[in-house]
Design a protein around this motif. Structure first.
Motif, short mmCIF file in Angstrom:
data_model
loop_
_atom_site.label_atom_id
_atom_site.label_comp_id
_atom_site.label_asym_id
_atom_site.label_seq_id
_atom_site.Cartn_x
_atom_site.Cartn_y
_atom_site.Cartn_z
N LEU A 9 0.85 -1.18 0.00
CA LEU A 9 0.00 0.00 0.00
C LEU A 9 0.89 1.24 0.00
O LEU A 9 1.91 1.27 0.69
CB LEU A 9 -0.92 0.01 1.23
CG LEU A 9 -1.93 -1.13 1.30
CD1 LEU A 9 -2.69 -1.07 2.62
CD2 LEU A 9 -2.89 -1.08 0.13
N GLN A 51 -4.89 4.92 2.07
CA GLN A 51 -3.69 4.60 1.30
C GLN A 51 -4.12 4.20 -0.10
O GLN A 51 -5.31 4.16 -0.41
CB GLN A 51 -2.90 3.49 1.99
CG GLN A 51 -2.30 3.93 3.31
CD GLN A 51 -1.41 2.87 3.91
OE1 GLN A 51 -1.54 1.70 3.63
NE2 GLN A 51 -0.47 3.31 4.74
N TRP A 52 -3.14 3.90 -0.95
CA TRP A 52 -3.42 3.59 -2.35
C TRP A 52 -2.83 2.24 -2.72
O TRP A 52 -1.74 1.90 -2.30
CB TRP A 52 -2.84 4.69 -3.25
CG TRP A 52 -3.47 6.01 -2.99
CD1 TRP A 52 -3.09 6.92 -2.04
CD2 TRP A 52 -4.60 6.56 -3.64
NE1 TRP A 52 -3.92 8.01 -2.09
CE2 TRP A 52 -4.85 7.82 -3.06
CE3 TRP A 52 -5.41 6.12 -4.68
CZ2 TRP A 52 -5.89 8.64 -3.48
CZ3 TRP A 52 -6.44 6.94 -5.09
CH2 TRP A 52 -6.68 8.18 -4.50
N GLN A 53 -3.58 1.50 -3.54
CA GLN A 53 -3.14 0.19 -3.98
C GLN A 53 -3.16 0.14 -5.51
O GLN A 53 -4.03 0.72 -6.15
CB GLN A 53 -4.04 -0.90 -3.42
CG GLN A 53 -3.48 -2.30 -3.63
CD GLN A 53 -4.07 -3.28 -2.65
OE1 GLN A 53 -5.22 -3.17 -2.28
NE2 GLN A 53 -3.29 -4.26 -2.25
#
Length: 96
Positions: A9, A51-53
């Motif tokens: 992440l 968060q970013w995936q």
């Protein structure tokens, strides 16, 4: 093909997009051959819990058959003799 999830992440969307670009470039280079099946790599970035995936997948776009000839951009290898540009040095064991 189905989407592949990268387990890491990332804290910002900018960093996740940078990683997605690296994955797309790397996977496309690994998947595509000079002649044969050609793939396009799609990526997407999704927010998950602040968060970013990154997700990616390969999409088949067709077969590349190779050079059709006639353009003159590559040289004819049979017309020129091969030159040996390197010299092989034999390995010798040191004397004791």
């Amino acid at each position: 093909m189905e989407w592949v999830k990268i387990q890491t992440l990332y804290s910002s969307e900018k960093h996740a997009l940078k990683i997605a670009n690296i994955v797309a470039t790397t996977e496309a280079r690994l998947a595509n051959q000079p002649t044969g099946p050609q793939y396009e790599v799609e990526t997407r970035v999704e927010p998950i819990e602040d968060q970013w995936q990154v997700f990616w997948r390969k999409v088949f776009i067709g077969n590349k058959t190779g050079c059709g000839g006639g353009c003159g951009s590559c040289s004819d290898s049979s017309s020129e003799p091969k030159k040996n540009m390197a010299k092989v040095l034999p390995f010798r064991k040191p004397s004791v």
